[in-house]
Scaffold this active site. Structure first.
Site, PDB file in Angstrom:
ATOM      1  N   ASN A   1       1.030  -1.451   0.124  1.00 19.44           N
ATOM      2  CA  ASN A   1      -0.095   0.263   0.046  1.00 19.44           C
ATOM      3  C   ASN A   1       0.942   1.084  -0.058  1.00 19.44           C
ATOM      4  OD1 ASN A   1      -2.413   1.736   0.077  1.00 19.44           O
ATOM      5  ND2 ASN A   1      -2.193   1.088   2.286  1.00 19.44           N
ATOM      6  N   TRP A   2       0.924   2.126  -1.169  1.00 23.12           N
ATOM      7  CA  TRP A   2       1.887   3.165  -1.273  1.00 23.12           C
ATOM      8  C   TRP A   2       1.010   4.098  -0.869  1.00 23.12           C
ATOM      9  CZ3 TRP A   2       3.835   3.527  -6.922  1.00 23.12           C
ATOM     10  CH2 TRP A   2       5.083   2.256  -7.263  1.00 23.12           C
ATOM     11  N   LYS A   3       0.244   3.897  -0.470  1.00 23.07           N
ATOM     12  CA  LYS A   3      -0.569   5.614   0.505  1.00 23.07           C
ATOM     13  C   LYS A   3      -0.294   6.476  -0.874  1.00 23.07           C
ATOM     14  CE  LYS A   3      -0.187   2.934   4.485  1.00 23.07           C
ATOM     15  NZ  LYS A   3      -0.257   3.926   6.295  1.00 23.07           N
TER      16      LYS A   3
ATOM     17  N   HIS B   1      -9.622   1.791   4.351  1.00 21.13           N
ATOM     18  CA  HIS B   1      -8.509   1.405   5.080  1.00 21.13           C
ATOM     19  C   HIS B   1      -8.735   2.781   6.268  1.00 21.13           C
ATOM     20  CE1 HIS B   1      -4.099   2.735   6.580  1.00 21.13           C
ATOM     21  NE2 HIS B   1      -3.905   1.239   5.879  1.00 21.13           N
TER      22      HIS B   1
ATOM     23  N   GLU C   1      -7.144   5.041   8.150  1.00 19.05           N
ATOM     24  CA  GLU C   1      -7.207   6.488   7.624  1.00 19.05           C
ATOM     25  C   GLU C   1      -8.268   6.869   6.585  1.00 19.05           C
ATOM     26  OE1 GLU C   1      -3.287   6.039   5.325  1.00 19.05           O
ATOM     27  OE2 GLU C   1      -2.416   5.543   7.439  1.00 19.05           O
TER      28      GLU C   1
ATOM     29  N   GLU D   1      -6.059  -5.012  10.256  1.00 22.75           N
ATOM     30  CA  GLU D   1      -4.812  -3.252  10.322  1.00 22.75           C
ATOM     31  C   GLU D   1      -4.871  -2.780  12.052  1.00 22.75           C
ATOM     32  OE1 GLU D   1      -3.145  -2.638   7.345  1.00 22.75           O
ATOM     33  OE2 GLU D   1      -4.474  -1.304   6.931  1.00 22.75           O
TER      34      GLU D   1
ATOM     35  N   GLY E   1       2.058   2.320  10.880  1.00 22.72           N
ATOM     36  CA  GLY E   1       2.636   3.371  10.393  1.00 22.72           C
ATOM     37  C   GLY E   1       3.976   3.562  12.253  1.00 22.72           C
TER      38      GLY E   1
ATOM     39  N   SER F   1       3.180  -1.710  10.258  1.00 23.09           N
ATOM     40  CA  SER F   1       4.348  -2.137  10.582  1.00 23.09           C
ATOM     41  C   SER F   1       4.776  -3.849  10.043  1.00 23.09           C
ATOM     42  CB  SER F   1       4.821  -1.515  11.907  1.00 23.09           C
ATOM     43  OG  SER F   1       4.443  -0.611  13.121  1.00 23.09           O
TER      44      SER F   1
ATOM     45  N   GLY G   1       2.591  -1.036   4.560  1.00 21.73           N
ATOM     46  CA  GLY G   1       2.493   0.322   4.229  1.00 21.73           C
ATOM     47  C   GLY G   1       4.136   0.932   4.245  1.00 21.73           C
ATOM     48  N   GLY G   2       4.634   1.302   4.601  1.00 21.98           N
ATOM     49  CA  GLY G   2       6.190   2.032   4.903  1.00 21.98           C
ATOM     50  C   GLY G   2       7.080   0.547   4.509  1.00 21.98           C
TER      51      GLY G   2
HETATM   52  P1  PGA Z   1       2.401   0.567   7.919  1.00 22.15           P
HETATM   53  O1  PGA Z   1       0.723   0.509   7.126  1.00 22.15           O
HETATM   54  O2  PGA Z   1       2.763  -0.942   7.009  1.00 22.15           O
HETATM   55  O3  PGA Z   1       3.100   1.403   7.041  1.00 22.15           O
HETATM   56  O4  PGA Z   1       1.807   0.343   9.056  1.00 22.15           O
HETATM   57  C1  PGA Z   1      -0.204   0.062   6.948  1.00 22.15           C
HETATM   58  C2  PGA Z   1      -1.426   0.245   6.217  1.00 22.15           C
HETATM   59  O5  PGA Z   1      -1.413   0.721   6.665  1.00 22.15           O
HETATM   60  O6  PGA Z   1      -1.908   0.029   5.278  1.00 22.15           O
END
Ligand code: PGA
Length: 253
Positions: A9-11, A97, A99, A169, A175, A215, A236-237
């Site tokens: 997930n590049w966001k 998600h 967010e 999640e 994050g 994470s 994500g990251g």
């Molecule tokens: P993260 O994000 O791996 O940076 O914690 C995961 C996500 O939000 O899908």
């Protein structure tokens, strides 16, 4: 065996050129995928076609959108519909998600509408659920997640549900560098599967891939994915680094 999935997930990260470089890196470093293993890359809307073109022929490697709108079409300036995604050949889309739930006020009901439109467009939703820290501290995480599933997915029939990928999640792990322990992830994934089994029967529940997100990185992926109900991760990251994402793919069962 259930599909085991490493989803990136590049966001809202990367320019177009950085995205091209990252995809080239993924193509170069990713390990060979077995028949039951998938890698999915969820890129920003303006890069979907480029990503499809770049990854097009690669076996078991798919491009996903990160969101779509909850209406079929019309006067919704700036939004992107499930049908638009279908028209450019997208097969997966992240839905709900945390967010988006937090910053864009997406409700369980909005997400139910998105899921319907995506399934209608033959796109598999990657449906995100998970609790905040305060919910976990109050030991209400099971009730919270069950309600998210019920309100957004339980209007589906079993055949439709079979096309959903679930991503658990916990918000407190996204994050933050704090992961759920492998035991906490397995416990929640088993609970989610039991909720699905109660409504749809064990056979249907056993088909659904449930990914862990929060994470995940190269160093912890294998331990987290080892849980019998953990079918990979939404990352994500760490997915913004091709080598790191390759390690995560190679941790799939
Ligand atoms: P993260 O994000 O791996 O940076 O914690 C995961 C996500 O939000 O899908």
């Amino acid at each position: 065996m259930r599909k085991q999935i490493a989803a990136a997930n590049w966001k809202m990260n990367c320019t177009y050129q950085q995205g091209e470089t990252l995809l080239a890196g993924i193509l170069k470093t990713k390990p060979a995928l077995q028949a039951h293993q998938l890698a999915i890359v969820a890129v920003p809307f303006p890069y979907l076609v480029m990503a499809k073109t770049k990854l097009g022929d690669e076996k078991n490697l798919y491009v996903a959108a990160q969101n779509c709108y909850q209406k079929k079409s019309g006067a919704y300036t700036g939004e992107v519909s499930a049908d638009m995604l279908q028209s450019i050949g997208i097969g997966y889309c992240i839905v709900g998600h945390s967010e988006r739930r937090e910053y864009f006020n997406e409700s369980n009901q909005d997400l139910a509408a998105k899921v319907d439109l995506l399934l209608g467009a033959a796109i598999q939703p990657i449906f995100c659920c998970g609790e905040s820290l305060s919910v976990r501290e109050a030991s209400q995480q099971n009730e919270w997640v069950a309600r998210q599933l019920e309100e957004s997915l339980f209007h589906l029939d079993a055949d439709q549900l079979a096309n959903i990928v679930i991503a658990y999640e916990p918000i407190w792990a996204i994050g933050t560098g704090k992961t759920a322990s492998a035991a906490q992830a397995q416990e929640m994934h088993a609970f989610i599967r039991s909720v699905l089994a109660k409504k749809y029967g064990q056979a249907t529940a056993d088909q659904i891939s449930i990914l862990y997100g929060g994470s995940v990185k190269g160093a912890n992926a294998a331990e987290i994915f080892a849980g019998p109900d953990v079918d990979g991760g939404l990352v994500g990251g760490a997915s913004l680094n091709a080598e790191e994402f390759a390690v995560i793919i190679s941790a799939l069962k």
